[in-house]
Enzyme design. Structure first.
Site, PDB file in Angstrom:
ATOM      1  N   LYS A 153       1.018  -1.213  -0.083  1.00 34.59           N
ATOM      2  CA  LYS A 153       0.000   0.098  -0.163  1.00 34.59           C
ATOM      3  C   LYS A 153       0.709   1.275   0.086  1.00 34.59           C
ATOM      4  O   LYS A 153       2.064   1.421   0.085  1.00 34.59           O
ATOM      5  CB  LYS A 153      -0.784   0.047   1.242  1.00 34.59           C
ATOM      6  CG  LYS A 153      -1.719  -1.168   1.177  1.00 34.59           C
ATOM      7  CD  LYS A 153      -2.768  -1.190   0.098  1.00 34.59           C
ATOM      8  CE  LYS A 153      -3.538  -2.651  -0.192  1.00 34.59           C
ATOM      9  NZ  LYS A 153      -4.336  -3.139   0.638  1.00 34.59           N
TER      10      LYS A 153
HETATM   11  C1  LIG Z   1      -5.327  -4.278   0.752  1.00 38.56           C
HETATM   12  C2  LIG Z   1      -6.957  -4.036   0.818  1.00 38.56           C
HETATM   13  C3  LIG Z   1      -7.401  -4.421   2.008  1.00 38.56           C
HETATM   14  C4  LIG Z   1      -7.172  -5.106   3.087  1.00 38.56           C
HETATM   15  O1  LIG Z   1      -6.096  -4.522   3.665  1.00 38.56           O
HETATM   16  P1  LIG Z   1      -5.311  -5.470   4.816  1.00 38.56           P
HETATM   17  O2  LIG Z   1      -4.303  -4.375   5.446  1.00 38.56           O
HETATM   18  O3  LIG Z   1      -4.329  -6.242   3.902  1.00 38.56           O
HETATM   19  O4  LIG Z   1      -6.296  -6.458   5.640  1.00 38.56           O
HETATM   20  C5  LIG Z   1      -9.110  -4.140   1.626  1.00 38.56           C
HETATM   21  N1  LIG Z   1      -9.728  -3.625   0.723  1.00 38.56           N
HETATM   22  C6  LIG Z   1      -8.790  -3.065  -0.405  1.00 38.56           C
HETATM   23  C7  LIG Z   1      -9.589  -2.668  -1.552  1.00 38.56           C
HETATM   24  C8  LIG Z   1      -7.319  -3.517  -0.482  1.00 38.56           C
HETATM   25  O5  LIG Z   1      -6.963  -3.178  -1.431  1.00 38.56           O
END
Ligand SMILES: *Cc1c(COP(=O)(O)O)cnc(C)c1O
Length: 330
Positions: free
Chosen positions: A131
């Protein structure tokens, strides 16, 4: 802060009092984390197709999916481009629904000058490794209502009346109570420390992503056969993704383009395989792809180009030239 974005989404639904049998509206064009948290609770997932321009939930079509059982709307800001939040909040207000944003792609993003995180009842961020900012694993929930925040904090650590710091801060204060069924969703101190340092560079990283998106725009705009991602004038995207699409008439060449770029050492990705294409949801809901024509078209024509703060202009030009080469070969 929480141990993941998924944990933030799960606790947001619980704090919004979403229960078994309730309905939750979201988009098919997302990662399973958005909808699986509703499944944990036994709530029913209801899908609304996406807009063709931003690939975000079509805010004008949410109302028609609302029933007396609907409890929450979960917009997902695809690739870091904020959804049409004013309209979504109006619909929610009219029907007394809670809005829980999946802002996993939005550190940071802005809607009409306001940061995502300040727009609805609860906003869920992710600090997963891929992210915009990362703590290895981690997530965050922001909200306005102090009671909502208190409930999330309590559920985050086993439903305890006091967390460890409060238990040991004052002498002879060891007693605590398990007030409700909670979860083990706290972040580690190490990931929290990483988060503080990432916050300090978040804007710099964002500026680099914005610059790379501009470079792509300049280098790709002459190539026919592709649709570039847009940034609507009233928002600022995080540019977590650079989602390119082939024009509908050429979408059968999408997989070949991915392979061609891989042969030229360019790693790409694809966002998203819609929820209704995955076995779990297929078996449970029997959704039809023809009910979501925009999501289906995007999923058949999308390819996510490399975008990360260290990507150089020379690399962007190499990628654009390689894409151009592909289109002159078909
Ligand atoms: C990465 C992601 C998540 C989940 O986040 P985590 O920290 O991996 O649990 C939820 N929604 C979207 C659209 C994502 O890309």
């Amino acid at each position: 802060m929480l141990c993941s974005g998924t944990a933030a989404l799960h606790l947001a639904l619980l704090a919004a009092d979403v229960k078994k049998g309730d309905e939750v509206i979201t988009t098919p064009y997302t990662f399973t984390a958005t909808s699986e948290v509703a499944e944990y609770i036994g709530a029913k997932v209801v899908l609304v197709d996406i807009r063709n321009d931003t690939m975000n939930i079509d805010e004008t079509r949410i109302a028609e999916k609302i029933t007396p059982k609907t409890k929450a709307i979960m917009p997902v800001h695809f690739g870091g481009h904020p959804c049409e939040m004013d309209t979504i909040m109006e619909v929610a207000k009219l029907h007394q629904l809670t809005v829980i944003e999946d802002a996993a792609h939005c550190t940071p993003a802005y809607y009409r000058g306001r940061p995502v995180g300040n727009l609805s009842h609860a906003t869920c961020f992710s600090f997963y490794a891929n992210k915009c900012i990362t703590t290895g694993e981690g997530g965050m929930l922001t909200c306005h209502d102090p009671d909502f925040a208190a409930q999330v904090r309590k559920l985050r650590l086993h439903g305890l009346s006091k967390d460890a710091i409060n238990r040991y801060k004052s002498k002879n204060n060891w007693r605590y109570d398990v007030e409700q069924l909670g979860y083990k969703y706290n972040p580690t101190d190490i990931s929290a420390a990483l988060g503080l340092s990432q916050l300090q560079i978040a804007n710099t990283l964002h500026e680099r992503r914005q610059r790379i998106a501009k470079w792509y725009m300049e280098s790709l705009k002459h190539i026919s056969g592709i649709i570039l991602p847009i940034e609507l004038p009233h928002v600022v995207s995080s540019w977590h993704l650079y989602p390119l699409r082939l024009i509908p008439e050429l979408r059968q060449h999408r997989d070949a383009l991915i392979a061609f770029l891989a042969e030229h050492e360019i790693a790409t990705s694809m966002h998203f395989i819609p929820l209704y294409e995955h076995s779990y949801y297929k078996n449970k809901y029997h959704w039809k792809s023809s009910d979501y024509p925009n999501a289906t078209l995007s999923s058949e024509s999308e390819i996510s180009l490399p975008i990360y703060p260290q990507l150089t202009r020379a690399s962007v030009e190499y990628i654009a030239n390689t894409i151009s080469k592909f289109f002159s070969s078909i």
